[in-house]
Design a protein around this motif. Sequence first.
Motif, short mmCIF file in Angstrom:
data_model
loop_
_atom_site.label_atom_id
_atom_site.label_comp_id
_atom_site.label_asym_id
_atom_site.label_seq_id
_atom_site.Cartn_x
_atom_site.Cartn_y
_atom_site.Cartn_z
N ASP A 85 0.80 -1.21 0.00
CA ASP A 85 0.00 0.00 0.00
C ASP A 85 0.85 1.27 0.00
N SER A 86 2.17 1.17 0.02
CA SER A 86 3.00 2.36 0.09
C SER A 86 2.78 3.20 -1.16
N SER A 87 2.92 4.52 -1.02
CA SER A 87 2.61 5.42 -2.12
C SER A 87 3.49 5.20 -3.33
N SER A 88 4.71 4.67 -3.16
CA SER A 88 5.58 4.43 -4.31
C SER A 88 5.06 3.30 -5.20
N ASN A 89 4.18 2.46 -4.69
CA ASN A 89 3.64 1.34 -5.45
C ASN A 89 2.21 1.59 -5.90
N GLN A 90 1.76 2.82 -5.83
CA GLN A 90 0.35 3.10 -6.15
C GLN A 90 0.23 3.94 -7.41
N THR A 91 -0.88 3.73 -8.09
CA THR A 91 -1.24 4.50 -9.27
C THR A 91 -2.52 5.25 -8.95
N THR A 92 -2.59 6.49 -9.35
CA THR A 92 -3.80 7.27 -9.14
C THR A 92 -4.85 6.86 -10.16
N VAL A 93 -6.07 6.61 -9.68
CA VAL A 93 -7.20 6.24 -10.52
C VAL A 93 -8.32 7.23 -10.22
N GLN A 94 -8.87 7.80 -11.26
CA GLN A 94 -9.97 8.74 -11.07
C GLN A 94 -11.28 8.02 -11.39
N ILE A 95 -12.27 8.22 -10.54
CA ILE A 95 -13.59 7.64 -10.78
C ILE A 95 -14.66 8.72 -10.61
N ILE B 14 -11.78 3.27 0.33
CA ILE B 14 -12.14 2.79 -1.00
C ILE B 14 -11.20 1.67 -1.44
N ARG B 15 -9.90 1.78 -1.16
CA ARG B 15 -8.97 0.69 -1.49
C ARG B 15 -9.36 -0.59 -0.78
N ALA B 16 -9.74 -0.50 0.49
CA ALA B 16 -10.12 -1.69 1.25
C ALA B 16 -11.39 -2.31 0.68
N VAL B 17 -12.36 -1.50 0.33
CA VAL B 17 -13.61 -2.01 -0.24
C VAL B 17 -13.33 -2.70 -1.57
N LEU B 18 -12.53 -2.09 -2.42
CA LEU B 18 -12.21 -2.69 -3.71
C LEU B 18 -11.39 -3.97 -3.55
#
Length: 96
Positions: free
Chosen positions: A5-15, A41-45
């Motif tokens: 979950d660290s920010s360096s491994n994340q991609t921004t997704v717009q919904i 939202i990450r946890a729900v997905l």
Amino acid sequence: MSEADSSSNQTTVQIRMPDTVLDDVDATWEELGYTNRSEFIRAVLRDAVKHPEFDRADLKAMLASEVDIQKGRTHSSDEVKAEYGLDGEGESMAEG
């Protein structure tokens, strides 16, 4: 937060979502102890992807059961067995 979950491994997704849904999300995430909307939202997905067999009907049944428990509407195993004619081994007493 896990390493994944660290920010360096994340991609921004717009919904896009209706304001009413976003209002519900915002009314829920903090109450459930999440740090922010994105974490919730990450946890729900993640749950939806990892547990696709868990559906809305299951959630509604769990919530109804939780309300029953909180209101003291519970039954002992003996009461349930008697109501459904079970002898404790999963067989009907009449079949015995």
